[in-house]
Design a protein around this motif. Structure first.
Motif, mmCIF file in Angstrom:
data_model
loop_
_atom_site.group_PDB
_atom_site.id
_atom_site.type_symbol
_atom_site.label_atom_id
_atom_site.label_comp_id
_atom_site.label_asym_id
_atom_site.label_seq_id
_atom_site.Cartn_x
_atom_site.Cartn_y
_atom_site.Cartn_z
ATOM 1 N N SER A 61 0.884 -1.172 0.000
ATOM 2 C CA SER A 61 0.000 0.000 0.000
ATOM 3 C C SER A 61 0.920 1.218 0.000
ATOM 4 C CB SER A 61 -0.925 -0.020 1.218
ATOM 5 O OG SER A 61 -0.176 -0.178 2.424
ATOM 6 N N ASP A 62 1.020 1.889 1.175
ATOM 7 C CA ASP A 62 2.033 2.930 1.312
ATOM 8 C C ASP A 62 3.276 2.370 2.000
ATOM 9 O OD1 ASP A 62 0.928 2.538 3.790
ATOM 10 O OD2 ASP A 62 0.697 4.664 4.275
ATOM 11 N N ALA A 63 3.276 1.037 2.141
ATOM 12 C CA ALA A 63 4.422 0.306 2.692
ATOM 13 C C ALA A 63 4.428 -1.075 2.049
ATOM 14 C CB ALA A 63 4.309 0.192 4.211
ATOM 15 N N TYR A 64 5.549 -1.749 2.170
ATOM 16 C CA TYR A 64 5.640 -3.122 1.678
ATOM 17 C C TYR A 64 5.127 -3.999 2.816
ATOM 18 C CZ TYR A 64 7.652 -6.850 -1.252
ATOM 19 O OH TYR A 64 7.838 -7.934 -2.070
ATOM 20 N N THR B 235 -4.675 -4.755 -8.917
ATOM 21 C CA THR B 235 -4.669 -3.349 -8.521
ATOM 22 C C THR B 235 -5.767 -2.601 -9.261
ATOM 23 O OG1 THR B 235 -3.366 -1.303 -8.486
ATOM 24 C CG2 THR B 235 -2.914 -2.845 -10.279
ATOM 25 N N ASP B 236 -6.258 -1.513 -8.639
ATOM 26 C CA ASP B 236 -7.274 -0.703 -9.319
ATOM 27 C C ASP B 236 -6.643 0.377 -10.201
ATOM 28 O OD1 ASP B 236 -6.353 1.069 -7.406
ATOM 29 O OD2 ASP B 236 -8.257 1.240 -6.341
ATOM 30 N N MET B 237 -5.332 0.482 -10.176
ATOM 31 C CA MET B 237 -4.598 1.435 -11.017
ATOM 32 C C MET B 237 -4.933 2.891 -10.717
ATOM 33 S SD MET B 237 -2.593 -0.483 -12.708
ATOM 34 C CE MET B 237 -1.901 0.588 -13.950
ATOM 35 N N PHE B 238 -5.540 3.135 -9.566
ATOM 36 C CA PHE B 238 -5.754 4.510 -9.125
ATOM 37 C C PHE B 238 -4.592 4.889 -8.210
ATOM 38 C CE2 PHE B 238 -10.425 3.651 -9.894
ATOM 39 C CZ PHE B 238 -10.489 4.460 -11.021
ATOM 40 N N GLN B 239 -3.676 5.661 -8.747
ATOM 41 C CA GLN B 239 -2.458 6.015 -8.030
ATOM 42 C C GLN B 239 -2.584 7.401 -7.415
ATOM 43 O OE1 GLN B 239 -0.476 3.354 -8.310
ATOM 44 N NE2 GLN B 239 -1.875 2.546 -9.842
ATOM 45 N N THR B 240 -1.991 7.567 -6.246
ATOM 46 C CA THR B 240 -1.951 8.904 -5.642
ATOM 47 C C THR B 240 -1.122 9.836 -6.519
ATOM 48 O OG1 THR B 240 -2.041 7.826 -3.483
ATOM 49 C CG2 THR B 240 -1.500 10.170 -3.515
ATOM 50 N N GLU B 241 -0.019 9.302 -7.042
ATOM 51 C CA GLU B 241 0.790 10.036 -8.008
ATOM 52 C C GLU B 241 0.640 9.359 -9.360
ATOM 53 O OE1 GLU B 241 4.822 10.430 -6.820
ATOM 54 O OE2 GLU B 241 4.333 10.995 -4.757
ATOM 55 N N THR B 242 0.190 10.107 -10.350
ATOM 56 C CA THR B 242 -0.100 9.504 -11.643
ATOM 57 C C THR B 242 1.002 9.830 -12.638
ATOM 58 O OG1 THR B 242 -1.442 11.439 -12.191
ATOM 59 C CG2 THR B 242 -2.599 9.518 -11.316
ATOM 60 N N ASP B 243 2.003 9.010 -12.653
ATOM 61 C CA ASP B 243 3.097 9.138 -13.604
ATOM 62 C C ASP B 243 3.192 7.813 -14.355
ATOM 63 O OD1 ASP B 243 5.553 9.166 -14.966
ATOM 64 O OD2 ASP B 243 6.406 10.570 -13.507
ATOM 65 N N GLU B 244 2.575 7.766 -15.544
ATOM 66 C CA GLU B 244 2.493 6.506 -16.279
ATOM 67 C C GLU B 244 3.871 5.996 -16.702
ATOM 68 O OE1 GLU B 244 -0.351 6.372 -19.408
ATOM 69 O OE2 GLU B 244 -1.916 7.358 -18.226
ATOM 70 N N ASP B 245 4.795 6.896 -16.966
ATOM 71 C CA ASP B 245 6.139 6.466 -17.352
ATOM 72 C C ASP B 245 6.783 5.670 -16.215
ATOM 73 O OD1 ASP B 245 5.935 7.626 -19.843
ATOM 74 O OD2 ASP B 245 6.866 9.510 -19.218
ATOM 75 N N LYS B 246 6.653 6.184 -14.986
ATOM 76 C CA LYS B 246 7.207 5.475 -13.836
ATOM 77 C C LYS B 246 6.485 4.159 -13.596
ATOM 78 C CE LYS B 246 8.983 9.420 -11.183
ATOM 79 N NZ LYS B 246 8.878 10.164 -9.898
ATOM 80 N N LEU B 247 5.164 4.173 -13.794
ATOM 81 C CA LEU B 247 4.377 2.951 -13.590
ATOM 82 C C LEU B 247 4.816 1.849 -14.531
ATOM 83 C CD1 LEU B 247 2.002 1.348 -12.405
ATOM 84 C CD2 LEU B 247 0.539 2.431 -14.113
ATOM 85 N N PHE B 248 4.950 2.163 -15.801
ATOM 86 C CA PHE B 248 5.304 1.122 -16.766
ATOM 87 C C PHE B 248 6.782 0.772 -16.711
ATOM 88 C CE2 PHE B 248 1.100 1.978 -18.325
ATOM 89 C CZ PHE B 248 0.681 0.716 -18.704
ATOM 90 N N TYR C 60 4.806 2.296 -7.910
ATOM 91 C CA TYR C 60 6.103 2.327 -8.596
ATOM 92 C C TYR C 60 7.200 1.784 -7.685
ATOM 93 C CZ TYR C 60 3.365 6.366 -10.345
ATOM 94 O OH TYR C 60 2.380 7.194 -10.767
ATOM 95 N N LYS C 61 7.225 2.328 -6.467
ATOM 96 C CA LYS C 61 8.280 1.992 -5.520
ATOM 97 C C LYS C 61 8.294 0.510 -5.183
ATOM 98 C CE LYS C 61 9.741 3.142 -0.782
ATOM 99 N NZ LYS C 61 9.449 4.031 0.383
ATOM 100 N N GLN D 106 10.739 -3.070 -5.893
ATOM 101 C CA GLN D 106 11.281 -3.889 -4.811
ATOM 102 C C GLN D 106 10.884 -5.355 -4.970
ATOM 103 O OE1 GLN D 106 10.658 -2.395 -0.840
ATOM 104 N NE2 GLN D 106 11.127 -0.286 -1.415
ATOM 105 N N ILE D 107 9.651 -5.583 -5.364
ATOM 106 C CA ILE D 107 9.183 -6.958 -5.575
ATOM 107 C C ILE D 107 9.961 -7.603 -6.719
ATOM 108 C CG2 ILE D 107 7.209 -8.367 -6.289
ATOM 109 C CD1 ILE D 107 5.444 -6.177 -4.909
ATOM 110 N N ALA D 108 10.158 -6.852 -7.793
ATOM 111 C CA ALA D 108 10.887 -7.385 -8.952
ATOM 112 C C ALA D 108 12.278 -7.847 -8.563
ATOM 113 C CB ALA D 108 10.959 -6.330 -10.052
#
Length: 309
Positions: free
Chosen positions: A135-138, A194-207, A174-175, A179-181
């Motif tokens: 969530s906001d933590a691992y 995931t619902d893909m609703f991010q607090t920070e919406t940066d698609e480049d970082k997501l992908f 993103y973070k 770490q999981i990878a």
């Protein structure tokens, strides 16, 4: 006792293993209507024959019944490693509810039961299963194993995720995907809920993070979990309402009709962009509407498994 009665008796998700078993059995009973006809009754003990393999273990009796080649699986075989990743941010607990029913699941309960159903099949297939929750933590990590004790531990973690009601827990996808990878070293089939609703919406970082999951030749399936009637079509009555961002606490007061057209246009565009970018990055994208059955989840597993092994 049917699945709904079991869910009510369980008081939610206390008996997740049994619920998952019934979901899978219901899915298998309908497989005769699908391209997997002939595979349903035997899938726990057999695997599809691949050209070039030894013919020594082909089950000719099953071939006579199905006209398809399967080989017998033995107890020491582990053909697949699977890692399930679950988003447990506050937005995944929408809609808020005090009790659950199969016709009334929120995003986290749908994802947990879908995950447990996949785990039930994987267990019967004698495959290794791992789990990450963020969530906001691992929040939780377990590497891929196949023991009964490990399986029960994962079920307990899924149940706890449903029962917990995190307040203002933001999504740091993103973070934690990065770490999981880094933790998954052997080639695996990776399922992300995931619902893909991010607090920070940066698609480049997501992908970039999703691509990281694909390293070491992993196969990644993104189950995009959402409430289609509310989160895509914005189906609310036109009375004054307060709409609250459950991850930040920010809110807006309005009549739904004043926003409906623009909201639907923007969200539909966002969802379609996700689908396209997943395709470009060779990530399997699966729409997972919480108001529908688990068939699309389990069918995706069957298809991806045959491609993977």
């Amino acid at each position: 006792m049917n699945l709904q009665e079991e869910l009510n008796k369980a008081g939610g998700f206390k008996n997740l293993e049994h619920l998952a078993k019934q979901v899978v059995e219901g899915f298998i009973s309908g497989m005769h209507k699908s391209p997997f006809h002939g595979f349903s009754a035997e899938f726990a003990e057999h695997k599809i024959y691949n050209q070039g393999e030894s013919t020594r273990h082909i089950d000719w009796k099953l071939f006579a019944k199905t006209d398809k080649l399967y080989t017998k699986r033995y107890d020491d075989e582990t053909n697949l490693r699977c890692h399930i990743i679950l988003d447990n941010s506050s937005s995944m607990h929408y809609p808020e509810m005090n009790g659950f029913s199969l016709e009334n699941l929120n995003k986290i309960s749908f994802s947990a039961l879908a995950s447990a159903s996949l785990m039930h099949i994987l267990k019967k297939q004698r495959d290794a299963i791992g789990l990450s929750i963020y969530s906001d933590a691992y929040d939780f990590y377990a590497s891929e194993k196949g023991s009964e004790r490990h399986h029960q531990m994962l079920l307990a973690q899924l149940s706890n995720s449903v029962i917990s009601k995190p307040l203002n827990k933001k999504t740091e996808t993103y973070k934690y995907l990065h770490q999981i990878a880094e933790k998954i070293h052997r080639r695996s089939l990776i399922f992300v809920f995931t619902d893909m609703f991010q607090t920070e919406t940066d698609e480049d970082k997501l992908f970039e993070a999703l691509r990281h999951l694909k390293h070491n030749k992993h196969e990644v399936v993104l189950f995009h979990v959402f409430d289609k009637s509310k989160e895509l079509t914005f189906d609310f009555d036109n009375k004054p309402k307060r709409f609250v961002d459950v991850e930040t606490g920010e809110f807006i007061n309005l009549y739904s009709d004043s926003l409906k057209e623009n909201y639907e246009k923007l969200v539909k565009s966002y969802f379609e962009d996700l689908r396209i970018k997943c395709g470009q990055n060779k990530i399997k994208y699966v729409e997972a509407d919480i108001n529908r059955s688990f068939d699309s989840i389990l069918t995706t597993y069957m298809v991806e498994r045959q491609k993977f092994i």
